[in-house]
Structure formats: C-alpha cells, structure tokens
Scaffold this active site. Sequence first.
Site, mmCIF file in Angstrom:
data_model
loop_
_atom_site.group_PDB
_atom_site.id
_atom_site.type_symbol
_atom_site.label_atom_id
_atom_site.label_comp_id
_atom_site.label_asym_id
_atom_site.label_seq_id
_atom_site.Cartn_x
_atom_site.Cartn_y
_atom_site.Cartn_z
ATOM 1 C CE LYS A 179 -49.910 -123.175 -38.740
ATOM 2 N NZ LYS A 179 -51.231 -123.758 -38.382
HETATM 3 C C1 PLP Z 1 -51.589 -125.124 -38.606
HETATM 4 C C2 PLP Z 1 -52.801 -125.601 -37.892
HETATM 5 C C3 PLP Z 1 -53.139 -126.979 -37.812
HETATM 6 C C4 PLP Z 1 -52.326 -128.055 -38.493
HETATM 7 O O1 PLP Z 1 -51.061 -128.241 -37.933
HETATM 8 P P1 PLP Z 1 -49.945 -129.034 -38.749
HETATM 9 O O2 PLP Z 1 -48.701 -128.880 -37.947
HETATM 10 O O3 PLP Z 1 -49.841 -128.329 -40.085
HETATM 11 O O4 PLP Z 1 -50.391 -130.440 -38.892
HETATM 12 C C5 PLP Z 1 -54.259 -127.321 -37.075
HETATM 13 N N1 PLP Z 1 -55.043 -126.393 -36.482
HETATM 14 C C6 PLP Z 1 -54.753 -125.076 -36.544
HETATM 15 C C7 PLP Z 1 -55.674 -124.109 -35.903
HETATM 16 C C8 PLP Z 1 -53.631 -124.627 -37.248
HETATM 17 O O5 PLP Z 1 -53.375 -123.300 -37.309
#
Ligand code: PLP
Length: 470
Positions: free
Chosen positions: A112
């Site tokens: 993120k």
């Molecule tokens: C947010 C997240 C996901 C999922 O990603 P999306 O964009 O919501 O599909 C997967 N793995 C981790 C570690 C995350 O923080």
Amino acid sequence: MKYISTRGSAPALDFEGVTLAGLASDGGLYVPEEWPQFSEHEIAAMAGLSYVELAVKVMTPFVEGSLTAEELRDLCTRAYGRFSHAAVTPLVQLDQQQWILELFHGPTLAFKDVALQLLGRLFEHFLAKSEDHLTIVGATSGDTGSAAIDAVAGRERVDIFMLHPKGRVSDVQRRQMTTVRAPNVHNLAIEGSFDDAQAMVKRMFGDPEMASSKGGKFRISAVNSINWARLMAQVVYYFAAALQLGAPRRKVAFSVPTGNFGDVFAGYVAAQMGLPIERLIVATNVNDILHRALTTGDYSAGSVTPTAAPSMDIQVSSNFERLLFDLNGRDGTALAEQMRGFEANKAMQLTNSQREGAARLFSSARVDQAAMSQAMSWANAQCGYVLDPHTAIGFQAARDAGIDAATPVVTLATAYPAKFRDAVERATGVRPPLPARVGDLFERTEAFEELPGEYDAVAEYVSKFATPSA
Ligand SMILES: *Cc1c(COP(=O)(O)O)cnc(C)c1O
C-alpha cells in the site's frame, strides 16, 4: 483527462478533482473517460527506464490538465525515494517460470506504500494550490492505517485521524501507527470492534455538523482504495515487471493476492493501455466472493472468516464495481441499478457480458489455510524464499493456474514476511526479523488517545484538532 462515475450521475471531474473527492457524489467510483493507449513501439521504448521515469511515462496521460510532467516527476522522485530498494519494486526469480514482484520495500512494509506515498504528496500539492485543508478520517484493522499515516505525516494542510479498535490490532501494526510523531497525526484507540470504528467513520462523512459536503466545517476525505489516484500508481509496477520479462514481445501472467480488487484492477488497466498480459489470476483466501463471482457469476456476500492473511478478509470488493462498469458497455444507469440491488440483497448475478468479458483476462483461485501454509513451506524449502501469508496465497494460485510453460508468471508480493511473523514461523519454522530500518519499532514511544466507543466523543475530538475547510 476527464473522469466519470460508474453510476452515471455525478459530475465529470479532472484528476485533481477525483484525487480530492475519493468517492463520487452519486455513490459510484471514478474511472477515466477513456483508457489511454500505448503502441507496441512506445512500450518497447520504456525498457530500461528507472522506476520514477517509467512512472512519469505511464501516469502522464491520467494527470493531464492537473499536473505537468515536471511536477509529476518531482512528486514521484520524493515518494519513491522513501523506498529501501533502488529498483523500488524488484523482481525475484523463484524457478523456471515463477517470479515474485516485491512491492513491500516502502516505509511500512506493505504494498500500500507504493500508492499512498504518492497520494500523500498529491494531496499536499493540490491543497496548496486551492489553499484548502483536508481532514482524513479512517478506520483500520491493520495495514492501511500505518501506510496512510506514514504517507501524510508532517504534510501541510492535511490532518489524519485514524481509528483502530483498542487491543485488537497486532503490536507491530499498532506501533507502526502510534510511533509516528507528527502534529497532524492523531491515533484514536476506540473501545469496540473494527466494525464499530468503521461505522463511526461512515457517520462522520454524512454528519451535517462535520462534513463540508453536507454543510459542515471540515473537508473530510478517505484514503481507501476507492481513490483513483491509488490505482493509477499501481499500474506502473505491472509495466515495470513485464518490461523486465520481455514485454511487449513476450506476454506475462500475474497472480495477485486480492481483497478489495484494487491491486488486480490496476493490472486490468495496464492491459487496457496496451501491455500484453496473458492472464490476471485473482487469488483469494476462504473469503472467496470474487472467486465465486468469476467462476459462477454469483456475487454474494457472506460473513467474514478471520484468516492468517487479514488484509484479504473482506466481504465486498469495492473496486470490482469499476470492472463491472467497464464490461457493461459503461452504462452507468444500468450499473447503478445493479449495485442498488446488491446493496439491498447483499447478492447479485453478473450479466453475461460481465462474465464473458471478465473471463477473457481473469481467472481465479481460492486458497485455504492448508494450501497457503504448504506454499510457504515449499517456497522456503525449494527456493530459500520466505513468503508472507498474503503472497503465499498468490503464489499457490500462480502454480496451480496451468499457464503455458513459456509464459512467465509473476506473483505480486504484497507484504514483508516479518509483518506476519507468527504465521510465517508456524508454516516454515523461520521467524523473519524486522528489517534494520524499522528494527527499533519496539523501543519507540507510542502516542494515542483512548476514546469510548461513542460517536460524539470521536466527533468532538476531531472538531478540536482538525482545521476547518477554507
Ligand atoms: C491491501 C492488501 C491486499 C489486498 O489488496 P487489494 O487491492 O485490496 O485487493 C493484499 N495483501 C496485503 C498485504 C494488503 O495489505
């Protein structure tokens, strides 16, 4: 570039407008009016660019009219300068066919950061122009909160209030939020569950005393992945990985550990822009609404089962709406109707054009706890590579997908294994250490405010510390 809402009745906005708005006023999500296109020749010419230069190339068409290429380059240079790897998102080969794209070298060790480090700087840039002030309010059960706080800490014209359920987030996750010391960061530990905290945030967005869109004092905004700018930033690493593996000459498949469908939708966008993608594999855990939707057309929410991959424990994948819109002839009226049905019944059927359109590029897999652990121990034993639980789900789906042996398969690694070290240790016997740059997390001082699980207490706190909108 103009952006339109998936539900057809909100005004079209430019990039600056959608970045500050987040959600569209008709309840829909913003998408570009049309997908920018790169020719094969233009893609070939991107090979060898640095991550920042590639980011500028890929994102320029999306920000047209709101940012110059120079401004975009400056923001990207600062955002990606915070990553601990010079390649920003390095690619690692595990065997003949399988590759891992490491997206976790940002400040909070989760993918993120790639989007939020840029978003924080975009906010600051646009708010300086309009001389306005933004109040970000969010609830978190883990990763999003720490990545968002790091992204806006110390930025001008932005305050962030992050609610977490008291005593219900892991020590690492809480400390990643509460040890960031900046006057514009407010951590609130709320009595109750994550859902209680989330409900308070929703209420504040609609509160006529608080939200400027309803006549209140503060320009309240969110940082979750419904924000278009986040998805846009994620398109870049699909190009980065594919170019390294021979694009546009050679097709590449991607496997994506999926929750809210943001990360994998960015892959869909890359494909619409001309990047030759063989397949996008949507990997879910036992919370498998997307797997069911893509295999049977049944999009129906159940209750969430907590797993060792908590960032994928979702009932409803907000960004799926963007795909359904694009595959439905971009008919906002029809989609608004379909989504109203879903909101009323917690269930809907995909149309034939949505199912067939999705099947051309997407496949999916549901990976349970046992298969996830197996993938972690296999990668460790066979390749000497430690996967976090989320990435392990993607990797298992990648190996099972039956992709032609000549096509490379890239699994997106979404979290640094040490962030989930108990689960990693259970599966592999290895307890991964925190990297040196966050190694003193447990020595740092925490700061957070404890509040009762009452909306009025939270609203009063925000009113006291936030800056009103201009
Ligand atoms: C947010 C997240 C996901 C999922 O990603 P999306 O964009 O919501 O599909 C997967 N793995 C981790 C570690 C995350 O923080």
